[in-house]
Design a protein around this motif. Structure first.
Motif, PDB file in Angstrom:
ATOM      1  N   ILE A 121       0.981  -1.240  -0.063  1.00 31.01           N
ATOM      2  CA  ILE A 121       0.047  -0.010   0.034  1.00 31.01           C
ATOM      3  C   ILE A 121       0.875   1.223   0.009  1.00 31.01           C
ATOM      4  CG2 ILE A 121      -1.852   1.245   1.024  1.00 31.01           C
ATOM      5  CD1 ILE A 121      -1.181  -2.196   2.517  1.00 31.01           C
ATOM      6  N   SER A 122       0.755   2.249  -0.940  1.00 33.72           N
ATOM      7  CA  SER A 122       1.334   3.374  -1.010  1.00 33.72           C
ATOM      8  C   SER A 122       0.462   4.354  -0.521  1.00 33.72           C
ATOM      9  CB  SER A 122       2.000   3.627  -2.822  1.00 33.72           C
ATOM     10  OG  SER A 122       2.776   2.708  -3.088  1.00 33.72           O
ATOM     11  N   TYR A 123       0.934   5.186   0.612  1.00 24.58           N
ATOM     12  CA  TYR A 123      -0.102   5.930   1.142  1.00 24.58           C
ATOM     13  C   TYR A 123       0.836   7.313   1.791  1.00 24.58           C
ATOM     14  CZ  TYR A 123       1.028   3.944   5.753  1.00 24.58           C
ATOM     15  OH  TYR A 123       1.841   3.661   6.722  1.00 24.58           O
ATOM     16  N   ASN A 124       0.026   8.155   2.125  1.00 19.64           N
ATOM     17  CA  ASN A 124       0.584   9.536   2.784  1.00 19.64           C
ATOM     18  C   ASN A 124       0.006   8.996   4.479  1.00 19.64           C
ATOM     19  OD1 ASN A 124       0.866  11.981   4.095  1.00 19.64           O
ATOM     20  ND2 ASN A 124       0.551  12.912   2.052  1.00 19.64           N
ATOM     21  N   PHE A 125       1.481   9.277   4.988  1.00 22.52           N
ATOM     22  CA  PHE A 125       1.336   8.713   6.501  1.00 22.52           C
ATOM     23  C   PHE A 125       0.397  10.187   7.420  1.00 22.52           C
ATOM     24  CE2 PHE A 125       2.981   9.454  10.925  1.00 22.52           C
ATOM     25  CZ  PHE A 125       3.012   8.213  11.261  1.00 22.52           C
ATOM     26  N   ASN A 126       0.495  11.345   6.664  1.00 25.81           N
ATOM     27  CA  ASN A 126      -0.170  12.266   7.571  1.00 25.81           C
ATOM     28  C   ASN A 126      -1.792  12.232   7.508  1.00 25.81           C
ATOM     29  OD1 ASN A 126       2.151  13.894   7.676  1.00 25.81           O
ATOM     30  ND2 ASN A 126       2.057  14.626   5.590  1.00 25.81           N
ATOM     31  N   ILE A 127      -2.341  11.226   6.710  1.00 24.97           N
ATOM     32  CA  ILE A 127      -3.647  10.996   6.708  1.00 24.97           C
ATOM     33  C   ILE A 127      -4.098  10.213   8.118  1.00 24.97           C
ATOM     34  CG2 ILE A 127      -5.655   9.597   5.860  1.00 24.97           C
ATOM     35  CD1 ILE A 127      -4.378  10.038   3.044  1.00 24.97           C
ATOM     36  N   TYR A 128      -3.251   9.567   8.583  1.00 22.54           N
ATOM     37  CA  TYR A 128      -3.016   8.676   9.752  1.00 22.54           C
ATOM     38  C   TYR A 128      -2.469   9.106  11.061  1.00 22.54           C
ATOM     39  CZ  TYR A 128      -5.089   5.696   6.051  1.00 22.54           C
ATOM     40  OH  TYR A 128      -5.578   5.021   5.145  1.00 22.54           O
ATOM     41  N   LYS A 129      -2.087   9.990  10.937  1.00 25.58           N
ATOM     42  CA  LYS A 129      -0.897  10.781  12.155  1.00 25.58           C
ATOM     43  C   LYS A 129      -1.614  10.622  13.377  1.00 25.58           C
ATOM     44  CE  LYS A 129      -1.354  15.630  11.140  1.00 25.58           C
ATOM     45  NZ  LYS A 129      -0.578  16.875  10.649  1.00 25.58           N
ATOM     46  N   GLU A 130      -2.716  10.940  13.480  1.00 29.17           N
ATOM     47  CA  GLU A 130      -3.480  10.899  14.755  1.00 29.17           C
ATOM     48  C   GLU A 130      -3.780   9.630  15.396  1.00 29.17           C
ATOM     49  OE1 GLU A 130      -3.898  13.717  16.348  1.00 29.17           O
ATOM     50  OE2 GLU A 130      -2.907  14.624  14.472  1.00 29.17           O
ATOM     51  N   GLU A 131      -3.346   8.454  14.601  1.00 26.06           N
ATOM     52  CA  GLU A 131      -3.855   7.079  15.030  1.00 26.06           C
ATOM     53  C   GLU A 131      -2.624   6.379  15.348  1.00 26.06           C
ATOM     54  OE1 GLU A 131      -6.657   4.913  12.832  1.00 26.06           O
ATOM     55  OE2 GLU A 131      -7.069   6.726  11.471  1.00 26.06           O
ATOM     56  N   ALA A 132      -2.772   5.416  16.479  1.00 33.69           N
ATOM     57  CA  ALA A 132      -1.610   4.336  16.698  1.00 33.69           C
ATOM     58  C   ALA A 132      -1.221   3.667  15.433  1.00 33.69           C
ATOM     59  CB  ALA A 132      -2.038   3.524  17.944  1.00 33.69           C
ATOM     60  N   TYR A 133       0.011   3.140  15.353  1.00 34.53           N
ATOM     61  CA  TYR A 133       0.519   2.372  14.165  1.00 34.53           C
ATOM     62  C   TYR A 133      -0.227   1.035  14.022  1.00 34.53           C
ATOM     63  CZ  TYR A 133       3.642  -0.111  10.998  1.00 34.53           C
ATOM     64  OH  TYR A 133       4.178  -1.004   9.939  1.00 34.53           O
ATOM     65  N   GLU A 134      -0.576   0.550  15.023  1.00 33.71           N
ATOM     66  CA  GLU A 134      -1.444  -0.837  15.200  1.00 33.71           C
ATOM     67  C   GLU A 134      -2.567  -0.626  14.419  1.00 33.71           C
ATOM     68  OE1 GLU A 134      -2.834  -4.284  18.076  1.00 33.71           O
ATOM     69  OE2 GLU A 134      -1.729  -2.731  18.865  1.00 33.71           O
ATOM     70  N   ASN A 135      -3.235   0.468  14.717  1.00 34.20           N
ATOM     71  CA  ASN A 135      -4.790   0.688  14.119  1.00 34.20           C
ATOM     72  C   ASN A 135      -4.686   0.987  12.562  1.00 34.20           C
ATOM     73  OD1 ASN A 135      -5.906   0.494  16.651  1.00 34.20           O
ATOM     74  ND2 ASN A 135      -5.853   2.841  17.004  1.00 34.20           N
ATOM     75  N   ILE A 136      -3.376   1.605  12.265  1.00 33.22           N
ATOM     76  CA  ILE A 136      -3.271   1.935  10.874  1.00 33.22           C
ATOM     77  C   ILE A 136      -3.009   0.433  10.134  1.00 33.22           C
ATOM     78  CG2 ILE A 136      -1.706   2.921   9.197  1.00 33.22           C
ATOM     79  CD1 ILE A 136      -0.852   5.030  11.472  1.00 33.22           C
ATOM     80  N   GLN A 137      -2.198  -0.282  10.721  1.00 35.55           N
ATOM     81  CA  GLN A 137      -2.094  -1.574  10.307  1.00 35.55           C
ATOM     82  C   GLN A 137      -3.343  -2.490  10.047  1.00 35.55           C
ATOM     83  OE1 GLN A 137       1.061  -2.951  13.173  1.00 35.55           O
ATOM     84  NE2 GLN A 137       2.433  -3.547  11.757  1.00 35.55           N
ATOM     85  N   ASN A 138      -4.037  -2.406  10.940  1.00 38.52           N
ATOM     86  CA  ASN A 138      -5.492  -3.090  11.056  1.00 38.52           C
ATOM     87  C   ASN A 138      -6.071  -2.493   9.823  1.00 38.52           C
ATOM     88  OD1 ASN A 138      -5.703  -5.434  13.002  1.00 38.52           O
ATOM     89  ND2 ASN A 138      -5.298  -3.653  14.447  1.00 38.52           N
ATOM     90  N   LYS A 139      -6.240  -1.165   9.768  1.00 41.89           N
ATOM     91  CA  LYS A 139      -7.176  -0.972   8.779  1.00 41.89           C
ATOM     92  C   LYS A 139      -6.710  -0.955   7.530  1.00 41.89           C
ATOM     93  CE  LYS A 139      -9.296   3.353  11.037  1.00 41.89           C
ATOM     94  NZ  LYS A 139      -9.268   4.800  10.992  1.00 41.89           N
ATOM     95  N   LEU A 140      -5.603  -0.914   7.002  1.00 36.87           N
ATOM     96  CA  LEU A 140      -4.844  -1.021   5.687  1.00 36.87           C
ATOM     97  C   LEU A 140      -4.872  -2.510   5.337  1.00 36.87           C
ATOM     98  CD1 LEU A 140      -1.871   1.637   5.651  1.00 36.87           C
ATOM     99  CD2 LEU A 140      -4.153   1.779   4.690  1.00 36.87           C
ATOM    100  N   PHE A 141      -4.654  -3.336   6.386  1.00 35.87           N
ATOM    101  CA  PHE A 141      -4.723  -4.965   5.897  1.00 35.87           C
ATOM    102  C   PHE A 141      -6.156  -5.018   5.427  1.00 35.87           C
ATOM    103  CE2 PHE A 141      -5.498  -9.199   6.886  1.00 35.87           C
ATOM    104  CZ  PHE A 141      -4.442  -9.911   6.283  1.00 35.87           C
ATOM    105  N   ASP A 142      -7.077  -4.918   6.301  1.00 32.94           N
ATOM    106  CA  ASP A 142      -8.595  -5.129   6.076  1.00 32.94           C
ATOM    107  C   ASP A 142      -9.020  -4.594   4.740  1.00 32.94           C
ATOM    108  OD1 ASP A 142      -8.710  -6.542   8.476  1.00 32.94           O
ATOM    109  OD2 ASP A 142      -9.890  -4.990   9.654  1.00 32.94           O
TER     110      ASP A 142
END
Length: 365
Positions: free
Chosen positions: A113-134
């Motif tokens: 997944i190529s993305y912009n980290f700033n979109i998710y900067k308020e979230e914990a990395y684990e939550n980002i992983q879960n969202k992007l995986f799903d």
């Protein structure tokens, strides 16, 4: 500071960075050459900045008949999804015939997944992983469905987390610094383990149940087998089949109980068969059972076992069978729990009538 691929390598070798330490570092699971030749050029055609590249590899439980090392990329609203398909093989041998190995083929997919980290900067990395995986798994399933429809390949099917190996490695590349960080990601808790052997008294119980099944002494065994099938399908990730199986167990249970109470009412076998043939399942539930075993059978009565079952299991089963819906993990979990609660309620009602329906109560032992 970001080092360009064509800049002199900082190690002092005099070679270009891409010809020297870049290859040694192996920042990309998908491969540096593939990233820079086929993925990075796509970034010019999107309206958002891309500064992160998350990737992981999963093995599918089947082979897709795609050319080895096929890459597909899909532009989405806030990211680009990449799927790199590879054909794998492994040998399996039978203990008795080690000289006859069988090759099995399957597909592994590097999902990126190529993305912009700033979109998710308020979230914990684990939550980002879960969202992007799903999200990436949902999109992968769309590709699998498209492939199976086109190729008429019935060996392939929709995949869920539970069908995959429980642990994967996620590789996150910071594209601003070309630095990567690997982390372990747990997909589910169904980790293989060695079972303890049954004790002797349990062996005797197995033999007793075998005799009951063999002699057809207890029809409720069929209902129980569908409960176990529902749990197995849920654990394996076949959520639709799990819901259908748990609802089937309820229908078998209710029809068996209705048959037995009719027998106890001195109705002839011929008449019973006609009643069961003419009476719909929901008619038995809503209009008939209360007369014989009492209790609440109003499906509109909130916070009752029958209402929870009707709304979460019965309706979900119909949505799957008649509408082609694929339930989520949580919907399946709720459907099974509601059916099991309703099942226990039915057992309780029958037990309270054990003097009237003694044979039926024998089935519950």
């Amino acid at each position: 500071m970001k080092i360009g691929r064509n800049n002199p390598c900082p190690c002092g070798s005099g070679k270009k960075y891409k010809k020297c330490c870049l290859k040694k570092e192996r920042n990309f699971l998908i491969g540096e050459d593939l990233f820079y030749s086929q993925i990075e050029p796509l970034y010019k055609n999107v309206k958002f900045d891309i500064n992160r590249f998350l990737e992981f590899e999963i093995s599918l439980p089947f082979q897709l008949a795609l050319e080895d090392k096929s890459l597909f990329s899909f532009k989405k609203e806030n990211c680009i999804l990449h799927y790199f398909y590879k054909i794998r093989e492994r040998e399996e041998v039978m203990m008795e015939h080690k000289d006859l190995p069988v090759k099995k083929y399957y597909t592994s997919v590097i999902v990126a997944i190529s993305y912009n980290f700033n979109i998710y900067k308020e979230e914990a990395y684990e939550n980002i992983q879960n969202k992007l995986f799903d999200y990436s798994l949902e999109e992968l399933n769309k590709q699998i469905i498209a492939y199976t429809t086109c190729a008429k390949d019935d060996r392939c099917f929709r995949v869920t987390k539970e069908m995959l190996f429980p642990i994967i490695v996620m590789n996150l590349v910071n594209l601003e610094e070309i630095k990567n960080e690997e982390s372990i990601f747990m997909l589910h808790m169904d980790v293989p383990y060695k079972k303890e052997s049954l004790k002797q008294e349990n062996i005797y119980e197995c033999l007793r149940i075998y005799n009951i099944y063999n002699e057809k002494l207890n029809p409720l065994i069929h209902s129980e087998s569908y409960v176990l099938k529902a749990r197995r399908k849920f654990r394996e990730g076949f959520y639709d089949e799990a819901v259908i199986s748990i609802q089937t167990s309820i229908e078998i249970l209710i029809r068996i109980i209705y048959r037995e109470v009719l027998i106890c009412s001195d109705i002839s076998e011929l008449d019973i068969e006609k009643i069961l043939e003419d009476e719909s399942f929901m008619s038995i539930v809503k209009k008939k059972l209360a007369k014989y075993i009492g209790g609440i059978w109003d499906i509109t009565r909130k916070e009752t076992p029958i209402c929870n079952w009707y709304n979460n299991t019965y309706k979900m089963r119909n949505k799957i069978v008649h509408g082609g819906y694929f339930p989520t993990f949580n919907e399946t979990d709720i459907a099974i729990s509601a059916a099991m609660e309703f099942r226990e309620y039915i057992f309780k009602r029958v037990r309270e009538k054990k003097k009237v329906y003694s044979k039926l109560n024998e089935y519950f032992k």
